[in-house]
Design a protein around this motif. Sequence first.
Motif, PDB file in Angstrom:
ATOM      1  N   ASP A 119      36.559 -10.832  90.738  1.00  0.00           N
ATOM      2  CA  ASP A 119      35.563 -11.121  89.703  1.00  0.00           C
ATOM      3  C   ASP A 119      34.599 -12.239  90.097  1.00  0.00           C
ATOM      4  OD1 ASP A 119      36.877  -9.204  88.288  1.00  0.00           O
ATOM      5  OD2 ASP A 119      37.646 -10.532  86.721  1.00  0.00           O
ATOM      6  N   ASN A 120      35.091 -13.232  90.847  1.00  0.00           N
ATOM      7  CA  ASN A 120      34.232 -14.351  91.212  1.00  0.00           C
ATOM      8  C   ASN A 120      33.166 -13.960  92.234  1.00  0.00           C
ATOM      9  OD1 ASN A 120      36.781 -14.184  92.707  1.00  0.00           O
ATOM     10  ND2 ASN A 120      35.906 -15.777  93.995  1.00  0.00           N
ATOM     11  N   LEU A 121      33.385 -12.857  92.970  1.00  0.00           N
ATOM     12  CA  LEU A 121      32.415 -12.410  93.965  1.00  0.00           C
ATOM     13  C   LEU A 121      31.486 -11.313  93.453  1.00  0.00           C
ATOM     14  CD1 LEU A 121      34.474 -12.260  97.297  1.00  0.00           C
ATOM     15  CD2 LEU A 121      32.899 -14.040  96.532  1.00  0.00           C
ATOM     16  N   ILE A 122      31.879 -10.656  92.372  1.00  0.00           N
ATOM     17  CA  ILE A 122      31.075  -9.537  91.864  1.00  0.00           C
ATOM     18  C   ILE A 122      29.620  -9.922  91.596  1.00  0.00           C
ATOM     19  CG2 ILE A 122      30.774  -7.958  89.919  1.00  0.00           C
ATOM     20  CD1 ILE A 122      33.793  -7.593  89.848  1.00  0.00           C
ATOM     21  N   PRO A 123      29.320 -11.131  91.043  1.00  0.00           N
ATOM     22  CA  PRO A 123      27.911 -11.492  90.836  1.00  0.00           C
ATOM     23  C   PRO A 123      27.093 -11.530  92.132  1.00  0.00           C
ATOM     24  CG  PRO A 123      29.327 -12.910  89.527  1.00  0.00           C
ATOM     25  CD  PRO A 123      30.228 -12.146  90.446  1.00  0.00           C
ATOM     26  N   MET A 124      27.755 -11.646  93.265  1.00  0.00           N
ATOM     27  CA  MET A 124      27.055 -11.655  94.545  1.00  0.00           C
ATOM     28  C   MET A 124      26.831 -10.245  95.088  1.00  0.00           C
ATOM     29  SD  MET A 124      28.847 -14.895  96.455  1.00  0.00           S
ATOM     30  CE  MET A 124      28.783 -16.540  95.724  1.00  0.00           C
ATOM     31  N   ILE A 125      27.396  -9.244  94.401  1.00  0.00           N
ATOM     32  CA  ILE A 125      27.296  -7.847  94.828  1.00  0.00           C
ATOM     33  C   ILE A 125      26.522  -7.019  93.799  1.00  0.00           C
ATOM     34  CG2 ILE A 125      28.592  -5.741  95.356  1.00  0.00           C
ATOM     35  CD1 ILE A 125      28.829  -7.797  97.521  1.00  0.00           C
ATOM     36  N   ALA A 126      26.874  -7.152  92.550  1.00  0.00           N
ATOM     37  CA  ALA A 126      26.290  -6.317  91.493  1.00  0.00           C
ATOM     38  C   ALA A 126      24.779  -6.532  91.397  1.00  0.00           C
ATOM     39  CB  ALA A 126      26.948  -6.631  90.159  1.00  0.00           C
ATOM     40  N   GLY A 127      24.032  -5.450  91.529  1.00  0.00           N
ATOM     41  CA  GLY A 127      22.588  -5.513  91.424  1.00  0.00           C
ATOM     42  C   GLY A 127      21.900  -6.161  92.608  1.00  0.00           C
ATOM     43  N   LYS A 128      22.637  -6.462  93.680  1.00  0.00           N
ATOM     44  CA  LYS A 128      22.067  -7.152  94.838  1.00  0.00           C
ATOM     45  C   LYS A 128      21.695  -6.160  95.947  1.00  0.00           C
ATOM     46  CE  LYS A 128      22.857 -11.209  93.015  1.00  0.00           C
ATOM     47  NZ  LYS A 128      21.740 -12.052  92.513  1.00  0.00           N
ATOM     48  N   LYS A 129      20.763  -6.588  96.782  1.00  0.00           N
ATOM     49  CA  LYS A 129      20.392  -5.828  97.967  1.00  0.00           C
ATOM     50  C   LYS A 129      21.275  -6.301  99.122  1.00  0.00           C
ATOM     51  CE  LYS A 129      15.677  -5.124  96.372  1.00  0.00           C
ATOM     52  NZ  LYS A 129      14.235  -5.372  96.596  1.00  0.00           N
TER      53      LYS A 129
ATOM     54  N   ALA B  72      25.718  -2.385  94.101  1.00  0.00           N
ATOM     55  CA  ALA B  72      24.856  -2.892  95.161  1.00  0.00           C
ATOM     56  C   ALA B  72      23.886  -1.813  95.634  1.00  0.00           C
ATOM     57  CB  ALA B  72      25.707  -3.362  96.344  1.00  0.00           C
ATOM     58  N   THR B  73      22.748  -2.250  96.128  1.00  0.00           N
ATOM     59  CA  THR B  73      21.804  -1.375  96.823  1.00  0.00           C
ATOM     60  C   THR B  73      21.926  -1.669  98.307  1.00  0.00           C
ATOM     61  OG1 THR B  73      20.245  -1.371  94.970  1.00  0.00           O
ATOM     62  CG2 THR B  73      19.392  -0.755  97.138  1.00  0.00           C
ATOM     63  N   ILE B  74      22.299  -0.667  99.089  1.00  0.00           N
ATOM     64  CA  ILE B  74      22.544  -0.873 100.514  1.00  0.00           C
ATOM     65  C   ILE B  74      21.223  -0.821 101.279  1.00  0.00           C
ATOM     66  CG2 ILE B  74      23.857  -0.143 102.525  1.00  0.00           C
ATOM     67  CD1 ILE B  74      25.543  -1.057 100.102  1.00  0.00           C
ATOM     68  N   GLN B  75      20.891  -1.913 101.946  1.00  0.00           N
ATOM     69  CA  GLN B  75      19.651  -2.013 102.698  1.00  0.00           C
ATOM     70  C   GLN B  75      19.798  -1.563 104.147  1.00  0.00           C
ATOM     71  OE1 GLN B  75      17.694  -2.165 100.149  1.00  0.00           O
ATOM     72  NE2 GLN B  75      16.411  -3.855 100.844  1.00  0.00           N
TER      73      GLN B  75
END
Length: 211
Positions: free
Chosen positions: A114-124, A150-153
């Motif tokens: 849960d502590n890492l999800i904000p760094m993944i959710a909705g991120k490029k 996440a959106t995979i770049q």
Amino acid sequence: MNAQHIKSSLNPNLVVTAFPGHFATSHCHNSHYIDVTRIKHEHMMAREAAVTLAQRYSYTDSIDTIVCMDGSEVIGAFLARHLANKDRFNINRDKNINVVTPEFDHTGQLIFRDNLIPMIAGKKVLLLISTVKSGKTIARTLECASYYGATIQGIAALFSTVDEIHNIPVYSIFTPQDIPGYVTSDTKDCPMCKAGQKIDALANSYGFSQL
């Protein structure tokens, strides 16, 4: 095993060691073990790898988070730094890029806490991995990151046998063309097995163990 030291055509400061033999992994059989240990763990080599990979993404892809697999965190940290440098044409200039690694739960499923999800959710997201052979590990990582929104770049690798996975380009510093005679195959289709050649070693991203 007669190891061969091979320099990258993209950056002569980067060197891998190719051990010839019959190597079995959990997904495939290979004619060589490509040792990228020095690039992953030596400060200077990791930095050189990051500079080389950053050249591919700095001016074309917005990146919020680097997801590191197979012990590539040192490279990932340097890569984040170079992607965020102050070059006026750099898309990610001065950005605070996250560097994270998923974990395997007790069932073997890749997850982000849960502590890492904000760094993944909705991120490029840029996926970083040491070696891609069958592509199964990176496919699982793609599925995991996409599940969390996440959106995979792109996919960056030190060594890769494939050019794309799920229509996402793989950019690698080394390819099979750099390793004379390199062959990878599914376990059931392994030409070395069919020729009766015994397995020399079991291999994974940590190294290999001779039998």
